[in-house]
Write an enzyme that holds these catalytic residues in place. Structure first.
Site, PDB file in Angstrom:
ATOM      1  N   ASP A  57     200.325  20.825 -22.833  1.00  0.00           N
ATOM      2  CA  ASP A  57     200.181  22.235 -22.437  1.00  0.00           C
ATOM      3  C   ASP A  57     198.776  22.791 -22.675  1.00  0.00           C
ATOM      4  O   ASP A  57     198.530  23.970 -22.444  1.00  0.00           O
ATOM      5  CB  ASP A  57     201.225  23.110 -23.159  1.00  0.00           C
ATOM      6  N   GLU A 100     196.065  16.617 -38.600  1.00  0.00           N
ATOM      7  CA  GLU A 100     194.783  16.037 -38.176  1.00  0.00           C
ATOM      8  C   GLU A 100     194.006  15.523 -39.382  1.00  0.00           C
ATOM      9  O   GLU A 100     193.447  14.422 -39.359  1.00  0.00           O
ATOM     10  CB  GLU A 100     193.938  17.084 -37.428  1.00  0.00           C
TER      11      GLU A 100
END
Ligand code: UDP
Ligand code: MN
Length: 341
Positions: free
Chosen positions: A201, A287
């Site tokens: 997205d 991350e």
């Protein structure tokens, strides 16, 4: 005598003036363009992006020359010429079934990827099996692709009432992509390539892929519309290294950036055995936990003109209004009967 000379000169000019005008025009175009070009070269050095684009163009030209010669004598194995091919960008995309899924995969990803050379799209469905829609979509996409599936166990799934940050999304799917790469290159000690994790997205520009193509370890760049700010970005010191992070939310994370903000060299990832994303990483540290296994902050390669340009946006798509569809479904009508969307 003097007036005779003048007369002859005037006659000659009358005869040749059209040619003279054309000649002056051509000289002006030539020198104008020339000065323009040299002016550009001497005053503004080409940006990192245009240098990378030029590199890609040269590499592609070399590939064309090489492929022509391969065509002539077609028994040469690929590994003998793979060094002149562009490093392939392996893009891993987790995706899940919802009404706007095909629209997202089409507009946000396929339409951009079709403009990027040497890209291999690994699409991993969060589902117990591959769907017909995604299979058909990939088959007709014209892209080099691999279609996988890996479902998220129910206890890790977001409930409708949960805020988005409550559970990690796409983690097991990204890992399935990494494992596929590990098995594909199991017999290659030093495969060339780059790995990028692209959610379905976000909004990607073609330039982003030029930037990441040349990734020796881990390259980084700004990501817009994420973490409650307009732009989250690595700050680059005068030595060209990432010195700190500009972020709103938890700026003290070891790598304060979104999944969309980095790419990893394929060999680096595969040669560190077992490196994957962790489903139980603290919220927002997905991350950081991953990158800490691969690299230190000083080793990061800042891209996008030393992290001053935005080439990717962490967009989110509005839920479609399906009130009328739900009403029709209750009386046994389905507007998508016999048609795929
Ligand atoms: N995703 C998934 N399963 C889910 C929810 C999300 O595979 O149950 C995928 C989604 O398609 C996207 C990635 O995981 O590619 C990240 O999800 P999302 O965009 O919802 O998270 P965000 O980072 O925007 O909060
Ligand atoms: Mn998202």
């Amino acid at each position: 005598m003097g007036s005779l000379n003048l007369y002859i000169l005037k006659r000659r000019i009358r005869k040749w003036w059209k040619y003279l005008v054309v000649l002056i025009f051509l000289l002006a175009v030539y020198f104008g363009g020339f000065f323009h070009i040299t002016g550009n070269i001497s005053t503004t050095p080409p940006s990192e992006h245009s240098r990378n684009t030029m590199k890609e163009v040269f590499a592609l030209r070399r590939q064309i020359r090489l492929l022509k010669s391969v065509l002539k004598q077609y028994s040469i194995p690929e590994k003998e010429y793979s060094d002149v091919l562009l490093p392939v960008i392996y893009v891993i995309t987790p995706t899940y079934t919802r009404p706007q899924q095909k629209a997202e995969l089409t507009s946000r990803l396929k339409s951009v990827f079709l403009h990027v050379p040497a890209l291999h799209w690994i699409v991993v469905e969060d589902a117990p099996k591959k769907s017909q829609m995604v299979s058909n979509f990939l088959e007709s996409s014209g892209l080099t692709h691999t279609h996988l599936h890996q479902s998220t166990p129910q206890e890790w799934k977001l409930k409708d009432s949960d805020p988005k940050w409550r559970k990690p999304r796409g983690v097991l799917q990204r890992n399935a992509g990494i494992r596929w790469l590990r098995s594909k290159f199991a017999h290659d000690a030093n495969p060339r390539g780059v790995v990028y994790f692209a959610d379905d997205d976000n909004t990607y520009s073609v330039e982003l892929f030029h930037e990441m193509r040349d990734t020796h370890k881990v390259s980084v760049w700004p990501v817009a519309l994420v973490g409650g700010v307009l732009v989250e970005r690595p700050l680059v010191g005068s030595n060209g290294q990432v010195s700190s992070w500009l972020a709103g939310w938890k700026a003290d994370r070891p790598f304060a950036m979104d999944m969309a903000g980095f790419a990893v060299n394929l060999s680096l990832l595969l040669n560190k055995s077992g490196v994957e994303f962790s489903i139980d990483a603290p919220i927002g540290f997905q991350e950081s936990v991953f990158l800490e296994k691969l690299i230190t902050q000083e080793e990061l390669e800042p891209k996008a003109d030393l992290c001053t340009k935005v080439y990717v946006w962490h967009t989110r798509t509005e839920q479609p209004d399906l009130k009328q569809e739900i009403r029709l479904n209750k009386v046994g009508k389905h507007t998508d009967e016999g048609i795929e969307l």
